[in-house]
Write an enzyme that holds these catalytic residues in place. Structure first.
Site, short mmCIF file in Angstrom:
data_model
loop_
_atom_site.label_atom_id
_atom_site.label_comp_id
_atom_site.label_asym_id
_atom_site.label_seq_id
_atom_site.Cartn_x
_atom_site.Cartn_y
_atom_site.Cartn_z
N ASP A 67 0.81 -1.22 0.00
CA ASP A 67 0.00 0.00 0.00
C ASP A 67 0.84 1.27 0.00
OD1 ASP A 67 0.94 -0.52 2.57
OD2 ASP A 67 -1.02 -0.99 3.38
N ASN A 136 -7.37 -3.73 14.46
CA ASN A 136 -8.75 -4.03 14.07
C ASN A 136 -8.80 -5.18 13.06
OD1 ASN A 136 -7.79 -2.87 11.75
ND2 ASN A 136 -9.22 -1.15 11.71
N HIS A 138 -7.03 -5.34 10.22
CA HIS A 138 -6.79 -5.01 8.80
C HIS A 138 -5.50 -5.65 8.29
CE1 HIS A 138 -4.62 -0.99 9.94
NE2 HIS A 138 -3.71 -1.88 9.60
N GLU A 143 -9.71 -2.43 5.61
CA GLU A 143 -10.30 -2.21 6.93
C GLU A 143 -11.55 -3.09 7.09
OE1 GLU A 143 -8.79 -0.38 8.98
OE2 GLU A 143 -7.77 1.27 7.98
C1 F6R Z 1 1.65 -1.76 6.12
C2 F6R Z 1 0.28 -2.24 6.19
C3 F6R Z 1 -0.47 -2.35 7.48
C4 F6R Z 1 0.40 -2.75 8.67
C5 F6R Z 1 -0.44 -2.83 9.95
C6 F6R Z 1 0.40 -3.14 11.17
O1 F6R Z 1 2.12 -1.73 4.80
O2 F6R Z 1 -0.28 -2.51 5.18
O3 F6R Z 1 -1.50 -3.29 7.32
O4 F6R Z 1 1.00 -3.99 8.42
O5 F6R Z 1 -1.10 -1.61 10.16
O6 F6R Z 1 1.27 -2.08 11.40
P1 F6R Z 1 2.40 -2.16 12.51
O7 F6R Z 1 3.36 -3.20 12.06
O8 F6R Z 1 3.02 -0.79 12.51
O9 F6R Z 1 1.73 -2.51 13.78
#
Ligand code: F6R
Length: 235
Positions: A67, A136, A138, A143
């Site tokens: 992303d 959550n 995702h 989401e």
């Molecule tokens: C990052 C992404 C997100 C993260 C997720 C966890 O490219 O797509 O889904 O993997 O938000 O983030 P952290 O590792 O910072 O807890």
């Protein structure tokens, strides 16, 4: 599904880097699906160390990231392109032209999403997709919602994700409200998936891996994938 528990973040990072490194050794021209965020930083550091020791060669590897924020240029320190350059790409011998992320500055995010989806498809999907997980549930920026979005698409970030990501920005107002993300279908196209999660994700991991498969917990879709490895750290 394999679930591996490590004592701490460092062990999780070393183990994740071993799995990614093994993929590169087995298929030097592989497609790696990569993620940003706090979870993979240690794994990227370990990959860099292994590269410096001469154990890994990334010259034939291509990468596709999950992303990118809308409205952040590559030079912006908060853009995911900048994160990837700083944490990995600038420190290994990968060819920059072989590293792909959605273009957050594209005028038309719908068109850019379609272009990125076609690109991932043309590469045959990732051989190994690295994932983190949001509190959550995702994955990427998919989401919780009432369906699993299939292809790469623009998304409006939820308040909880904006809050969670604001720790990396100087001001909360600077966190973009939109992003482009691979869809759940794009992620599921990967041959193998490696999900890494810190101890603060224990509850959501349990819900995602052992609860009902539902788009309200996007990561629960991984229960339907044929080759998933999950590494969780205990502390
Ligand atoms: C990052 C992404 C997100 C993260 C997720 C966890 O490219 O797509 O889904 O993997 O938000 O983030 P952290 O590792 O910072 O807890």
């Amino acid at each position: 599904m394999r679930i591996l528990e490590t004592e701490n973040y460092e062990e999780m990072s070393v183990l994740a880097a071993r799995i990614i490194g093994a993929q590169v050794l087995l298929k030097p021209d592989c497609i790696l699906g990569l993620a940003t965020g706090s979870s993979p930083i240690g794994a990227y550091q370990e990959l860099v160390r292994n590269y410096q020791k001469g154990l890994l060669d990334f010259s034939g590897v291509r990468t596709v990231n999950l992303d990118e924020y809308c409205g952040l240029a590559p030079e912006n320190p908060n853009s995911y392109r900048h994160f990837m350059d700083e944490n990995l790409f600038d420190k290994i011998n990968i060819k920059k032209v072989n590293t792909f992320l959605p273009d957050g500055m594209a005028q038309n995010p719908e068109q850019e999403s379609a272009r990125y989806e076609a690109l991932v498809t043309s590469l045959g999907g990732a051989d190994l997709q690295l994932l983190g997980i949001g509190r959550n549930g995702h994955i990427g920026f998919n989401e919780p919602c009432d369906h699993f979005p299939k292809d790469t698409h623009p998304v409006a970030l939820t308040q909880s994700t904006i809050e969670a990501n604001s720790r990396l920005f100087e001001r909360k107002e600077d966190v973009p409200s939109k992003a482009i993300t691979m869809g759940v279908g794009t992620i599921m196209k990967a041959d193998k998936i490696l999900l890494i999660a810190g101890k603060e994700k224990k509850e959501i991991i349990e819900e995602a891996l052992f609860g009902k498969v539902t788009p309200q917990v996007p990561a629960s879709v991984l229960q339907l994938h044929k080759d998933v490895t999950v590494i969780i750290c205990k502390s």
